[in-house]
Design a protein around this motif. Structure first.
Motif, mmCIF file in Angstrom:
data_model
loop_
_atom_site.group_PDB
_atom_site.id
_atom_site.type_symbol
_atom_site.label_atom_id
_atom_site.label_comp_id
_atom_site.label_asym_id
_atom_site.label_seq_id
_atom_site.Cartn_x
_atom_site.Cartn_y
_atom_site.Cartn_z
ATOM 1 N N GLU A 69 31.667 66.061 77.725
ATOM 2 C CA GLU A 69 31.646 67.523 77.645
ATOM 3 C C GLU A 69 30.652 68.006 76.592
ATOM 4 O OE1 GLU A 69 35.733 68.462 76.894
ATOM 5 O OE2 GLU A 69 36.241 68.505 79.024
ATOM 6 N N ARG A 70 30.674 67.371 75.415
ATOM 7 C CA ARG A 70 29.779 67.770 74.329
ATOM 8 C C ARG A 70 28.319 67.555 74.720
ATOM 9 N NH1 ARG A 70 30.511 64.109 70.130
ATOM 10 N NH2 ARG A 70 32.687 64.653 70.237
ATOM 11 N N THR A 71 28.023 66.410 75.304
ATOM 12 C CA THR A 71 26.656 66.114 75.718
ATOM 13 C C THR A 71 26.206 67.083 76.814
ATOM 14 O OG1 THR A 71 26.962 63.782 75.157
ATOM 15 C CG2 THR A 71 25.133 64.312 76.620
ATOM 16 N N GLY A 72 27.081 67.360 77.765
ATOM 17 C CA GLY A 72 26.740 68.305 78.830
ATOM 18 C C GLY A 72 26.490 69.700 78.302
ATOM 19 N N THR A 73 27.314 70.142 77.370
ATOM 20 C CA THR A 73 27.136 71.472 76.779
ATOM 21 C C THR A 73 25.811 71.559 76.034
ATOM 22 O OG1 THR A 73 29.516 71.776 76.574
ATOM 23 C CG2 THR A 73 28.129 73.154 75.176
#
Length: 126
Positions: A69-73
């Protein structure tokens, strides 16, 4: 007075599917295929016969999801910034604008390692 189970549900499956369902019923509900199907469809609250909880796997899955999620954001934010910049000046893209994507290489490698580890853990049944 408890409800009497009077409704019969029939499903058609091939021999391989039946064998797999029965195998899982043996593992989780002591061979009771009806209880297994109820469990699978209704999130039946009875405990499985074998203790299959693996807190290490659950923690690793949660960590992997958070990292994904963090990388995608972060990736979306960088892409949005570049797109906004391109709207204002279509020919202004520089190699320096792509540098933030390099920051995500370490994160994506960590995600790959976590997912590989999870896959191996699931396959081995530990």
């Amino acid at each position: 007075m408890p409800d009497k189970k009077s409704i019969t549900i029939k499903i058609r499956v091939d021999a391989q599917t039946h064998a797999e369902m029965q195998s899982r019923a043996d593992r989780y509900t002591d061979g009771n295929l009806s209880a297994f199907v109820r469990c699978a469809t209704l999130k039946y609250e009875e405990q499985p016969m074998a203790d299959r909880d693996n807190p290490r796997m659950i923690a690793l899955i949660k960590s992997a999801i958070k990292l994904i999620e963090r990388t995608g954001t972060n990736t979306n934010q960088v892409a949005k910034h570049i797109n906004e910049q391109q709207k204002m000046n279509p020919y202004s893209l520089r190699s320096a604008d792509l540098l933030p994507f390099g920051q995500f290489c370490e994160g994506t490698e960590k995600i790959r390692q976590m997912l590989t580890y999870l896959y191996n853990m699931i396959i081995s049944g530990k």
